[in-house]
Design a protein around this motif. Structure first.
Motif, PDB file in Angstrom:
ATOM      1  N   UNK A  92       1.613  15.008  -2.817  1.00  0.00           N
ATOM      2  CA  UNK A  92       1.861  16.100  -1.864  1.00  0.00           C
ATOM      3  C   UNK A  92       3.368  16.320  -1.751  1.00  0.00           C
ATOM      4  N   UNK A  93       3.939  16.873  -2.809  1.00  0.00           N
ATOM      5  CA  UNK A  93       5.393  16.907  -2.977  1.00  0.00           C
ATOM      6  C   UNK A  93       6.097  17.627  -1.831  1.00  0.00           C
ATOM      7  N   UNK A  94       5.587  18.776  -1.424  1.00  0.00           N
ATOM      8  CA  UNK A  94       6.240  19.545  -0.365  1.00  0.00           C
ATOM      9  C   UNK A  94       6.261  18.776   0.949  1.00  0.00           C
ATOM     10  N   UNK A  95       5.161  18.084   1.248  1.00  0.00           N
ATOM     11  CA  UNK A  95       5.089  17.295   2.476  1.00  0.00           C
ATOM     12  C   UNK A  95       6.104  16.161   2.431  1.00  0.00           C
ATOM     13  N   UNK A  96       6.221  15.528   1.267  1.00  0.00           N
ATOM     14  CA  UNK A  96       7.171  14.423   1.102  1.00  0.00           C
ATOM     15  C   UNK A  96       8.602  14.909   1.295  1.00  0.00           C
ATOM     16  N   UNK A  97       8.941  16.061   0.733  1.00  0.00           N
ATOM     17  CA  UNK A  97      10.287  16.620   0.897  1.00  0.00           C
ATOM     18  C   UNK A  97      10.579  16.870   2.367  1.00  0.00           C
ATOM     19  N   UNK A 109      21.407  14.955  -5.246  1.00  0.00           N
ATOM     20  CA  UNK A 109      20.089  15.421  -4.810  1.00  0.00           C
ATOM     21  C   UNK A 109      19.057  14.344  -5.091  1.00  0.00           C
ATOM     22  N   UNK A 110      17.896  14.499  -4.456  1.00  0.00           N
ATOM     23  CA  UNK A 110      16.737  13.659  -4.741  1.00  0.00           C
ATOM     24  C   UNK A 110      15.570  14.580  -5.040  1.00  0.00           C
ATOM     25  N   UNK A 111      14.868  14.283  -6.130  1.00  0.00           N
ATOM     26  CA  UNK A 111      13.695  15.071  -6.518  1.00  0.00           C
ATOM     27  C   UNK A 111      12.457  14.186  -6.535  1.00  0.00           C
ATOM     28  N   UNK A 112      11.318  14.832  -6.221  1.00  0.00           N
ATOM     29  CA  UNK A 112      10.014  14.163  -6.216  1.00  0.00           C
ATOM     30  C   UNK A 112       9.068  14.929  -7.139  1.00  0.00           C
ATOM     31  N   UNK A 113       8.236  14.183  -7.873  1.00  0.00           N
ATOM     32  CA  UNK A 113       7.396  14.793  -8.901  1.00  0.00           C
ATOM     33  C   UNK A 113       5.939  14.809  -8.477  1.00  0.00           C
ATOM     34  N   UNK A 114       5.291  15.926  -8.742  1.00  0.00           N
ATOM     35  CA  UNK A 114       3.862  16.072  -8.449  1.00  0.00           C
ATOM     36  C   UNK A 114       3.023  15.362  -9.503  1.00  0.00           C
ATOM     37  N   UNK A 115       2.226  14.412  -9.063  1.00  0.00           N
ATOM     38  CA  UNK A 115       1.235  13.751  -9.904  1.00  0.00           C
ATOM     39  C   UNK A 115      -0.075  13.666  -9.123  1.00  0.00           C
ATOM     40  N   UNK A 116      -1.179  13.540  -9.839  1.00  0.00           N
ATOM     41  CA  UNK A 116      -2.482  13.455  -9.184  1.00  0.00           C
ATOM     42  C   UNK A 116      -3.336  12.363  -9.826  1.00  0.00           C
ATOM     43  N   UNK A 117      -4.144  11.725  -9.001  1.00  0.00           N
ATOM     44  CA  UNK A 117      -5.113  10.734  -9.475  1.00  0.00           C
ATOM     45  C   UNK A 117      -4.442   9.584 -10.214  1.00  0.00           C
ATOM     46  N   UNK A 118      -3.250   9.210  -9.774  1.00  0.00           N
ATOM     47  CA  UNK A 118      -2.527   8.096 -10.385  1.00  0.00           C
ATOM     48  C   UNK A 118      -2.326   7.018  -9.330  1.00  0.00           C
ATOM     49  N   UNK A 119      -2.961   5.872  -9.491  1.00  0.00           N
ATOM     50  CA  UNK A 119      -2.935   4.849  -8.439  1.00  0.00           C
ATOM     51  C   UNK A 119      -1.582   4.201  -8.225  1.00  0.00           C
ATOM     52  N   UNK A 174       0.797  -1.210   0.000  1.00  0.00           N
ATOM     53  CA  UNK A 174       0.000   0.000   0.000  1.00  0.00           C
ATOM     54  C   UNK A 174       0.832   1.264   0.000  1.00  0.00           C
ATOM     55  N   UNK A 175       0.148   2.374   0.213  1.00  0.00           N
ATOM     56  CA  UNK A 175       0.787   3.678   0.174  1.00  0.00           C
ATOM     57  C   UNK A 175       1.785   3.838   1.314  1.00  0.00           C
ATOM     58  N   UNK A 176       1.461   3.299   2.493  1.00  0.00           N
ATOM     59  CA  UNK A 176       2.376   3.441   3.626  1.00  0.00           C
ATOM     60  C   UNK A 176       3.735   2.830   3.302  1.00  0.00           C
ATOM     61  N   UNK A 177       3.729   1.678   2.667  1.00  0.00           N
ATOM     62  CA  UNK A 177       4.987   1.023   2.276  1.00  0.00           C
ATOM     63  C   UNK A 177       5.735   1.860   1.251  1.00  0.00           C
ATOM     64  N   UNK A 178       5.003   2.431   0.293  1.00  0.00           N
ATOM     65  CA  UNK A 178       5.644   3.274  -0.726  1.00  0.00           C
ATOM     66  C   UNK A 178       6.342   4.467  -0.089  1.00  0.00           C
ATOM     67  N   UNK A 179       5.687   5.091   0.886  1.00  0.00           N
ATOM     68  CA  UNK A 179       6.267   6.286   1.499  1.00  0.00           C
ATOM     69  C   UNK A 179       7.424   5.946   2.418  1.00  0.00           C
ATOM     70  N   UNK A 180       7.388   4.778   3.058  1.00  0.00           N
ATOM     71  CA  UNK A 180       8.548   4.389   3.867  1.00  0.00           C
ATOM     72  C   UNK A 180       9.746   4.069   2.980  1.00  0.00           C
ATOM     73  N   UNK A 181       9.474   3.536   1.788  1.00  0.00           N
ATOM     74  CA  UNK A 181      10.564   3.243   0.854  1.00  0.00           C
ATOM     75  C   UNK A 181      11.212   4.525   0.345  1.00  0.00           C
ATOM     76  N   UNK A 182      10.441   5.609   0.251  1.00  0.00           N
ATOM     77  CA  UNK A 182      11.007   6.889  -0.159  1.00  0.00           C
ATOM     78  C   UNK A 182      12.162   7.292   0.766  1.00  0.00           C
ATOM     79  N   UNK A 183      11.989   7.101   2.057  1.00  0.00           N
ATOM     80  CA  UNK A 183      13.056   7.418   3.010  1.00  0.00           C
ATOM     81  C   UNK A 183      14.247   6.493   2.786  1.00  0.00           C
ATOM     82  N   UNK A 184      13.990   5.196   2.600  1.00  0.00           N
ATOM     83  CA  UNK A 184      15.080   4.248   2.338  1.00  0.00           C
ATOM     84  C   UNK A 184      15.851   4.633   1.086  1.00  0.00           C
ATOM     85  N   UNK A 185      15.143   5.044   0.045  1.00  0.00           N
ATOM     86  CA  UNK A 185      15.790   5.445  -1.205  1.00  0.00           C
ATOM     87  C   UNK A 185      16.677   6.665  -1.005  1.00  0.00           C
TER      88      UNK A 185
END
Length: 331
Positions: free
Chosen positions: A55-60, A39-49, A17-28
């Motif tokens: 929420x790019x700023x929150x993720x950063x 550097x590491x960059x994150x891209x804003x996307x919407x409505x993509x399962x 699920x999403x929780x696993x995806x977001x924890x992997x972001x930290x590992x990456x």
């Protein structure tokens, strides 16, 4: 020496699920920091399962709190989706919390389909204001607001570096006109790469931020302990990409791998393969050597890499293998 960076879309795997995806972001990000990425960059996307980086700023902010030195930013914020003042305040807050580590990459695409535009309270014509929105955003960040009496707090005077992202000549021309660094999305839209870089370098006008052109080119990588495993991971990723892009969810959930492989031999499959033209697949050394060739082809100042694997652990391992190979033999 060419810099190498990481592009992470926080992919959501079918099994987790999403929780696993977001924890992997930290590992990456932690793996990238250990392995010498810039550097590491994150891209804003919407409505993509399959993508959790909306929420790019929150993720950063989350990743910044779990790393210490690596730069973090957006690749990118889709500026027409937002009021420039809000983005200045968000990134000004990030810069205040993590000084000297924040980038702000900007794009003009919606990051979603037409119905998503409605949900974002956007009009398709909003993208036409992209150059004006950038000027307004710059004003908030450098302390020279273009709207009298309105300031970004936090944000004012931070001079957060801006980057223009694109996959066409429009972005190249705009980045050149504004004297900003230009990042080309060749990891999924390779067709106009060389034309766009030629236009950008030819038309570049120096600015307060940048005295000469600065090019970031994007590529994909699948690095594994052996070539056969890397090829298997890449093929699985092709299947996953085709199902996500071309098949309704109810069909994607029931179709067999053999059926997907048949589609991969069709024009739709060719489209997926063409999107991934700039992909290094193999061992650490093989992917590093491919990346060396990509640097020679593009003469890019920086390469940003999207590591492709459905399994999170294999994606982190790819980051480490590729990064360590480059540390041992830099471009």
């Amino acid at each position: 020496m060419t810099k190498f960076s990481l592009l992470d879309l926080a992919p959501i795997s079918p099994e987790h699920g999403i929780e696993h995806a977001l924890s992997t972001v930290v590992d990456m990000a932690q793996a990238a920091e250990r392995s010498g990425y810039s550097r590491v960059w994150y891209a804003e996307h919407h409505n993509m399962p399959i993508i959790a980086s909306s929420a790019t700023s929150v993720l950063i902010a989350h990743v910044a709190a779990h790393t210490s030195t690596i730069r973090l930013g957006s690749g990118g914020i889709m500026l027409p989706n937002h009021a420039p003042l809000v983005i200045a305040e968000q990134f000004g807050t990030l810069e205040a919390l993590h000084p000297g580590r924040i980038d702000l990459g900007l794009g003009r695409a919606p990051g979603g389909d037409r119905n998503t535009l409605r949900a974002l309270r956007r009009n398709p014509m909003d993208a036409d204001r992209f150059p004006q929105d950038i000027a307004e955003l710059q004003g908030y960040l450098n302390g020279n607001t273009v709207i009298e009496g309105v300031h970004a707090i936090p944000g004012k005077g931070t001079h957060i570096p801006l980057y223009i992202l694109g996959s066409s000549l429009f972005g190249a021309k705009l980045a050149a006109q504004l004297g900003l660094p230009y990042a080309f999305a060749s990891h999924f839209a390779p067709q106009a790469l060389h034309d766009a870089l030629d236009v950008y370098r030819r038309d570049f006008q120096p600015s307060q931020q940048l005295s000469q052109p600065y090019v970031i080119a994007a590529m994909n990588a699948v690095a594994a302990p052996n070539t056969a495993r890397a090829q298997t991971i890449f093929h699985d990723m092709l299947r996953h990409r085709l199902k996500a892009l071309f098949l309704p969810p109810e069909v994607a959930a029931t179709i067999t791998d053999n059926q997907v492989d048949d589609i991969l031999e069709s024009p739709q499959g060719l489209q997926v393969r063409t999107m991934l033209k700039y992909t290094a697949v193999g061992t650490a050394e093989e992917t590093r050597d491919w990346a060396h060739g990509f640097v020679q082809e593009t003469q890019a100042d920086e390469i940003i890499v999207a590591h492709q694997a459905a399994d999170a652990a294999e994606r982190v391992r790819s980051v480490e293998l590729f990064g360590q190979a480059l540390l041992n033999n830099p471009v």
